[in-house]
Motif scaffolding. Structure first.
Motif, PDB file in Angstrom:
ATOM      1  N   UNK A   3       0.753  -1.229   0.045  1.00  7.12           N
ATOM      2  CA  UNK A   3       0.092  -0.017  -0.078  1.00  7.12           C
ATOM      3  C   UNK A   3       0.949   1.400   0.125  1.00  7.12           C
ATOM      4  N   UNK A   4       0.350   2.236  -0.555  1.00  3.48           N
ATOM      5  CA  UNK A   4       1.110   3.432  -0.663  1.00  3.48           C
ATOM      6  C   UNK A   4       0.197   4.467  -0.511  1.00  3.48           C
ATOM      7  N   UNK A   5       0.468   5.840  -0.312  1.00  7.64           N
ATOM      8  CA  UNK A   5      -0.274   7.010  -0.421  1.00  7.64           C
ATOM      9  C   UNK A   5       0.333   8.082  -0.064  1.00  7.64           C
ATOM     10  N   UNK A   6      -0.198   9.542  -0.709  1.00  5.80           N
ATOM     11  CA  UNK A   6       0.453  10.832  -0.347  1.00  5.80           C
ATOM     12  C   UNK A   6       0.236  11.111   0.987  1.00  5.80           C
ATOM     13  N   UNK A  25      -5.498   0.778   5.081  1.00  5.76           N
ATOM     14  CA  UNK A  25      -4.848  -0.324   4.505  1.00  5.76           C
ATOM     15  C   UNK A  25      -5.188  -1.678   5.181  1.00  5.76           C
ATOM     16  N   UNK A  26      -5.208  -1.500   6.634  1.00  8.78           N
ATOM     17  CA  UNK A  26      -5.386  -2.553   7.378  1.00  8.78           C
ATOM     18  C   UNK A  26      -7.199  -3.175   6.897  1.00  8.78           C
ATOM     19  N   UNK A  55     -15.898  -1.611   3.153  1.00 10.44           N
ATOM     20  CA  UNK A  55     -15.279  -2.521   3.962  1.00 10.44           C
ATOM     21  C   UNK A  55     -16.074  -2.710   5.229  1.00 10.44           C
ATOM     22  N   UNK A  56     -16.233  -3.712   5.873  1.00 14.26           N
ATOM     23  CA  UNK A  56     -16.624  -3.926   7.157  1.00 14.26           C
ATOM     24  C   UNK A  56     -15.746  -4.241   8.111  1.00 14.26           C
ATOM     25  N   UNK A  73       0.371  -2.897  -6.207  1.00 16.89           N
ATOM     26  CA  UNK A  73       0.467  -1.751  -5.090  1.00 16.89           C
ATOM     27  C   UNK A  73      -0.811  -1.107  -5.334  1.00 16.89           C
ATOM     28  N   UNK A  74      -1.508  -0.898  -4.135  1.00 15.18           N
ATOM     29  CA  UNK A  74      -2.853  -0.206  -3.775  1.00 15.18           C
ATOM     30  C   UNK A  74      -2.364   0.989  -3.405  1.00 15.18           C
ATOM     31  N   UNK A  75      -2.672   2.051  -4.214  1.00 13.40           N
ATOM     32  CA  UNK A  75      -2.702   3.529  -3.673  1.00 13.40           C
ATOM     33  C   UNK A  75      -4.007   3.954  -2.991  1.00 13.40           C
TER      34      UNK A  75
END
Length: 90
Positions: A3-6, A25-26, A55-56, A73-75
């Motif tokens: 996972x990534x993000x700004x 992400x978790x 998501x639950x 990779x999920x951004x």
């Protein structure tokens, strides 16, 4: 999955929605994914394929994300709790 993000976008998300992207992400890793679909409107506006996952994980979260590096990779773009009226529609 990676996972990534700004980090600046995450800070804005925390101020606005009180959810950090590591929590999102978790949730994607451990929560029950109720819906996961392609978001045509957001994709057209951003110029990249974007998806929405509901998501639950104790509460319901809506997470907007895109895939990078050949789908490895999920951004994370945004994360928030669903509003009560949105939960009722599930």
């Amino acid at each position: 999955m990676k996972y990534e993000w700004d980090s600046e976008k995450e800070a804005i998300n925390i101020r606005k929605h009180h959810i950090d992207f590591s929590t999102a992400a978790k949730a994607l890793e451990t929560g029950e994914i109720i819906y996961d679909f392609y978001d045509e409107v957001s994709s057209a506006e951003a110029g990249e394929d974007r998806y929405i996952a509901i998501v639950a994980v104790g509460a319901f979260l809506m997470i907007v994300y895109t895939m990078r590096e050949s789908e490895t990779v999920t951004r994370i773009i945004s994360a928030r709790k669903l509003e009560e009226k949105e939960v009722k529609r599930l």
